[in-house]
Design a protein around this motif. Structure first.
Motif, PDB file in Angstrom:
ATOM      1  N   ALA A  20     -49.527   8.984 -11.154  1.00 51.95           N
ATOM      2  CA  ALA A  20     -49.865   9.435 -12.666  1.00 51.95           C
ATOM      3  C   ALA A  20     -51.445   9.188 -12.897  1.00 51.95           C
ATOM      4  N   ALA A  56     -45.782   5.173  -7.907  1.00 49.83           N
ATOM      5  CA  ALA A  56     -45.435   6.163  -8.972  1.00 49.83           C
ATOM      6  C   ALA A  56     -46.520   6.096 -10.057  1.00 49.83           C
ATOM      7  N   GLU A  57     -47.054   4.876 -10.237  1.00 53.00           N
ATOM      8  CA  GLU A  57     -47.945   4.812 -11.123  1.00 53.00           C
ATOM      9  C   GLU A  57     -49.591   5.467 -10.659  1.00 53.00           C
ATOM     10  N   LEU A  91     -50.920  -1.456  -9.335  1.00 51.64           N
ATOM     11  CA  LEU A  91     -50.317  -0.355  -9.568  1.00 51.64           C
ATOM     12  C   LEU A  91     -48.858  -0.041  -8.438  1.00 51.64           C
ATOM     13  N   ASP A 149     -50.889   9.191 -18.595  1.00 49.50           N
ATOM     14  CA  ASP A 149     -49.349   9.687 -18.868  1.00 49.50           C
ATOM     15  C   ASP A 149     -49.043   8.264 -19.801  1.00 49.50           C
ATOM     16  N   ASN A 158     -46.293   7.390 -20.926  1.00 48.59           N
ATOM     17  CA  ASN A 158     -45.051   6.710 -20.475  1.00 48.59           C
ATOM     18  C   ASN A 158     -45.232   5.647 -19.467  1.00 48.59           C
ATOM     19  N   ARG A 159     -46.205   5.728 -18.877  1.00 49.70           N
ATOM     20  CA  ARG A 159     -46.751   4.769 -17.609  1.00 49.70           C
ATOM     21  C   ARG A 159     -47.735   3.808 -17.988  1.00 49.70           C
ATOM     22  N   PHE A 160     -48.418   4.314 -19.119  1.00 46.22           N
ATOM     23  CA  PHE A 160     -49.836   3.499 -19.416  1.00 46.22           C
ATOM     24  C   PHE A 160     -50.085   3.174 -20.916  1.00 46.22           C
ATOM     25  N   ARG A 196     -44.919  -0.961 -18.804  1.00 44.42           N
ATOM     26  CA  ARG A 196     -46.024  -0.077 -18.858  1.00 44.42           C
ATOM     27  C   ARG A 196     -47.230  -0.930 -18.278  1.00 44.42           C
ATOM     28  N   SER A 250     -47.286  -3.399 -14.914  1.00 49.02           N
ATOM     29  CA  SER A 250     -46.068  -3.371 -15.426  1.00 49.02           C
ATOM     30  C   SER A 250     -45.217  -4.236 -15.094  1.00 49.02           C
TER      31      SER A 250
END
Length: 448
Positions: A385, A381-382, A378, A155, A157-159, A124, A117
């Motif tokens: 997830a 937070a990631e 990562l 997720d 929103n992250r991946f 992301r 990210s």
């Protein structure tokens, strides 16, 4: 926010075998038709995962694919019940049955290219499954690979889990085996390093004469665009075509990098001094100091590098800022390589610790420690997830060892592929595995 590297190792599948399918991979073709031991292969891989997790590294497991691939055989014209498809393929096209029975998804370095990210335009983590277009038995992997990645990194929103590039020679993509990333820290913006074998549109570039250049410049450029990488933070390099002809089918057989360190052979890239200078300059702009560790040909020949898989190693960060090098037992058995490694440890450079693993079953098929793992940088937070059921710990390790002991054969040859019982065993095992790893329905037999 903390950041680190998650290593995801492929779990060797129940149909692990030596069919010699990978032209250009000397170990693969050299051991063709040797009787394989799938149970031992899986246990060797799991032992490496557990040992690295015990050393404090974030470690996860990537599930194997369904094999034999009945759907692929049906697409090629074999009809009837599953047992009839297997019998007809064995009689009329045994080479296709071998290809559709390969456990090659174990080498997750080829599963995808990953951009963290910190590097991407939308913030992301991006994954592009490799189309592996150069070899039929691998070209059928990417649909299942994508479903597995979606189950592991759910997720959105992250991946971002993309589809593979077009399955055509112009965009031949071999995944992270030809990609690494350099940065001052895992959560700092970094330089994406893409290595290709040749160009589909530029015939003026040098090309190997004996073995194919599997990965194209055009595939590298497409992945960089898709992941939203900045042009000034990308370096493209061409593999030396002579080393491809010597059996260096992927870049991770001749170099490996992590954070700011590149461990590489003197004959890795075309115009190597320029490549190293560009990496140093672009990393310096981002606040990092590039540290190349070049192995001279006079100390380790390309032939010894290929035989030992010295560079198909894992370069793992140590708490003191140095690096641990994870190598296969074959390095210990190759005198010139072992002598070099002892001098490397004594040199005071970034490589300060050495770990040696017995991965004979994988090595005989042409894949070492680096082939078996996909790296994902990562932040915490990631990581929160990520599907937690795939993360290796004492409980999961013990459960997977028990699963392998229950379901895997300890001898497998080409004649076994036509056995409907092998297909039933494999499907039963994978159905249980999806429950252990909380993957949901990801295999064709589950989706039918």
């Amino acid at each position: 926010m903390m950041a680190f590297e998650l290593n995801i190792d492929g779990l060797v599948g129940p149909t692990h075998n030596y069919a010699g399918l990978s032209f250009g991979n000397v170990a693969s073709t050299g051991n063709a038709r040797v009787t394989a031991n799938p149970k031992l292969a899986a246990l060797q891989g799991l032992a490496k995962m557990k040992a690295l997790a015990d050393l404090g590294y974030a470690q996860a497991v990537f599930a194997p694919h369904e094999r034999p691939a009945i759907g692929a055989l049906r697409e090629l014209g074999f009809a009837g019940s599953d047992a009839q498809v297997l019998a007809r393929a064995a009689k009329d096209a045994p080479e296709l049955l071998s290809a559709c029975s390969s456990a090659s998804s174990m080498w997750t370095a080829n599963a995808a290219t990953v951009s963290p990210s910190a590097d991407t335009a939308d913030g992301r983590v991006h994954f592009t499954p490799a189309n592996l277009n150069n070899k039929f038995h691998r070209s059928i992997e990417h649909p299942t690979t994508r479903r597995l990645l979606q189950a592991m990194f759910p997720d959105e929103n992250r991946f971002a889990i993309h589809a593979a590039l077009p399955a055509q020679m112009h965009f031949g993509d071999e995944g992270a085996a030809n990609h690494t990333r350099f940065a001052a820290a895992y959560d700092r913006p970094g330089v994406a390093f893409f290595v290709y074998g040749g160009s589909a549109f530029d015939a003026s570039r040098p090309a190997p004469k004996r073995f194919p250049a599997r990965h194209t410049l055009e595939a590298c450029q497409a992945v960089a665009r898709r992941h939203g990488l900045r042009d000034d933070a990308v370096v493209y390099a061409q593999q030396d075509p002579d080393v491809i002809d010597a059996g260096v089918f992927h870049n991770d057989v001749i170099s490996v990098g992590n954070l700011n360190v590149l461990f590489h052979h003197q004959q890795s890239f075309v115009d190597q001094p320029r490549v190293l200078a560009e990496l140093a300059d672009k990393l310096a702009v981002l606040g990092g100091e590039f540290v190349p560790v070049e192995v001279p040909s006079a100390q380790v020949s390309v032939g010894d590098a290929v035989r030992s898989y010295l560079f198909n190693s894992q370069l793992l960060a140590l708490a003191d800022g140095g690096m641990r090098l994870v190598v296969p037992e074959e390095c210990h058995k190759t005198p010139a390589v072992w002598a070099y490694l002892q001098s490397l440890l004594a040199s005071g450079g970034p490589v300060r610790e050495l770990s040696v693993f017995d991965l004979r079953e994988s090595m005989q098929n042409g894949g070492g420690p680096a082939c078996l793992r996909l790296r994902v940088a990562l932040n915490d937070a990631e990581l929160a997830a990520v599907n937690p059921a795939i993360l290796i710990n004492d409980t999961l390790y013990a459960r997977l060892v028990g699963w392998v002991e229950k379901h895997y054969r300890d001898r497998l040859g080409e004649r076994d592929f036509a056995d409907p019982q092998l297909l039933a065993e494999t499907r039963g095992a994978l159905d249980e595995l999806t429950r252990i790893l909380c993957l949901g329905s990801v295999y064709p037999f589950q989706l039918a």
